[in-house]
Design an enzyme around this catalytic site. Structure first.
Site, short mmCIF file in Angstrom:
data_model
loop_
_atom_site.label_atom_id
_atom_site.label_comp_id
_atom_site.label_asym_id
_atom_site.label_seq_id
_atom_site.Cartn_x
_atom_site.Cartn_y
_atom_site.Cartn_z
CG ASP A 178 57.28 38.89 38.44
OD1 ASP A 178 57.00 39.00 37.24
OD2 ASP A 178 57.03 39.77 39.29
CB SER A 211 42.99 38.42 41.68
OG SER A 211 42.55 38.82 40.40
NE ARG A 257 34.62 34.79 37.21
CZ ARG A 257 34.06 35.83 37.79
NH1 ARG A 257 34.03 35.91 39.12
NH2 ARG A 257 33.54 36.81 37.08
CB CYS A 285 52.06 47.57 38.25
SG CYS A 285 52.81 46.10 37.51
#
Length: 465
Positions: free
Chosen positions: A296, A50, A81, A54
């Protein structure tokens, strides 16, 4: 993903996989189903999940001050979570018939099978690493993960020399050249093509070339690297082409990426012409009801050309994750396709494109007109106005917009979003000329540069009819 008896939620922890920001697959599925209805296990072979890949060049260059700034959500936050995130665990085999995956703990070496009811593949891409002498030498780096970025920073901080060679001049190569300039290195970019940024047409790439040389970056075009030379101790000392040698204390590989689909290939899942997984609009792997894929590792539908393409971008991956999570959680969502929008920069030069290049249009069998205009980012009399070049492609006869490329200074890059919306809507260049865009002298000329290009393209299409 499965009810509480256990099973993997996905392979990969990037933008489309288990843990990623903006409601990627497992968190979105958890939001819909709740902790008592869906058990999620996520495997990630790296140390982190996470995070923004970029942002790595900007971390290397110092614009981002620390690695943690790139991490959107920690493993502990995911586990809180209800996502069983297993770092340093690599999925080594996929048994589609038996509905199970085999995973190996990279620290202990222990392997085990885990059953699934629903499987998400988000295995991402792998950097192209040339098969040549010296490619694995000390001081040669690819930049794909946070681990890669940390390794490069460690080399830069521990190397006494200040000469860097970047191999490849795509997005990563250009961004890494800037990062290395910011770190005070002498930078040479060795590129197989004649111009940088092959995602642009060569005439627009030439503008990037000139700007990079103006920043002190040495550009070596039409140069294919044949080997990487090393010192006796195994450290890199130079990059060699057929005609020259470029001294280097550090080498960064920015040649590009390929979809990481070796696991899917061995399992017999359908792959496209570019090696990416093929999915339907719900991001289900074609022919497999309970397997999804995103990010990707997949090919995407190009709304302009009508063909499947490989365009690895984080924006797509995040949207894939939300669609997959919705569907895996019992809802319904679709991903209609892309127009191929991307933006980058080298120092203060902004570079943007959307839609088709000339060679893409030719490959798709489209007849078109191309126009190029020079304009400014603001009203010419307003302080700070800077030049901008816009290239636009329009289909002959119909006038349909096919693509836009923009190179300029401040205010140039995000103008490509105008064209991205027009492409998605299937607008003609004639229709674009009537767009009601915001205007004030600090932001734009009366006729925005994109609309100036649309007017010129519309006139050229009319003249060709």
């Amino acid at each position: 993903m499965r009810p509480p008896t256990g099973g993997p939620g996905g392979g990969g922890g990037g933008g489309g996989g288990a843990p990623a920001p903006r409601r990627p697959a497992p968190p979105q599925a958890r939001r819909l189903k709740g902790p008592d209805e869906l058990e999620i296990v996520a495997f990630e072979r790296g140390h982190f999940a996470s995070y923004s890949a970029c942002g790595i060049p900007y971390w290397v260059g110092g614009a981002v001050t620390g690695r943690d700034e790139l991490i959107a959500r920690t493993p502990e936050e995911h586990r809180a979570r209800g996502i069983d995130l297993r770092l340093r665990t690599e999925v080594t085999a996929l048994d589609v018939e038996g509905r199970r995956v085999r995973a190996r703990d990279l620290d202990s070496g222990a392997e085990s099978w885990t059953a699934y009811d629903k499987l998400v593949l988000a295995t991402g891409a792998r950097p192209v690493r040339p098969d040549m002498p010296g490619a694995d030498a000390e001081g040669v780096h690819g930049v794909q993960t946070l681990d890669d970025g940390q390794a490069l920073i460690d080399t830069l901080e521990g190397t006494r020399g200040r000469r860097a060679v970047v191999v490849g001049a795509g997005y990563i190569g250009v961004e890494m050249a800037e990062a290395l300039i910011d770190r005070g290195y002498e930078v040479t970019v060795v590129n197989r093509g004649s111009e940088p940024m092959s995602t642009l047409d060569p005439d627009m790439g030439r503008l990037v070339h000139e700007a990079m040389e103006g920043l002190g970056i040495t550009m070596a075009g039409n140069a294919e690297v044949t080997k990487i030379l090393t010192h006796e101790d195994g450290r890199v000392r130079a990059v060699a082409t057929q005609d020259a040698e470029f001294p280097a204390d550090v080498v960064v590989l920015g040649i590009g990426v390929r979809p990481e689909t070796s696991l899917a290939r061995r399992a017999g899942l359908p792959l496209g012409a570019h090696g990416g997984l093929l999915t339907d609009r719900s991001m289900r792997v074609r022919g497999h009801e309970d397997i999804w894929a995103g990010g990707d590792c997949v090919e995407v539908f190009d709304l302009v050309s009508g063909q499947d393409r490989y365009i690895p971008l984080g924006t797509h991956a995040n949207k894939h994750g939300q669609v997959i999570g919705t569907n895996a959680g019992g809802g319904y969502a679709t991903f209609p396709g892309v127009v191929g929008t991307a933006v980058s920069k080298v120092c203060d030069l902004e570079i943007a494109r959307t839609g088709l290049r000339e060679k893409d249009a030719h490959r798709a069998g489209l007849r078109f007109e191309a126009v190029t205009v020079e304009s400014t980012s603001r009203a010419g009399y307003y302080p700070g106005a800077s030049p901008m070049t816009v290239k636009m492609l329009a289909e002959l006869r119909t006038g349909r917009l096919l693509g836009v490329q923009i190179v300029g200074r401040e205010g140039a890059g995000k103008r490509v979003d105008i064209a991205a919306v027009a492409l998605t809507a299937g607008m003609t260049v004639e229709q674009m000329t009537a767009l009601d865009l915001g205007y004030a002298p600090p932001f734009s000329p009366v006729w925005d540069p994109v609309l100036v290009a649309a007017r010129k393209a519309a006139a050229k299409v009319r003249g060709s009819s």
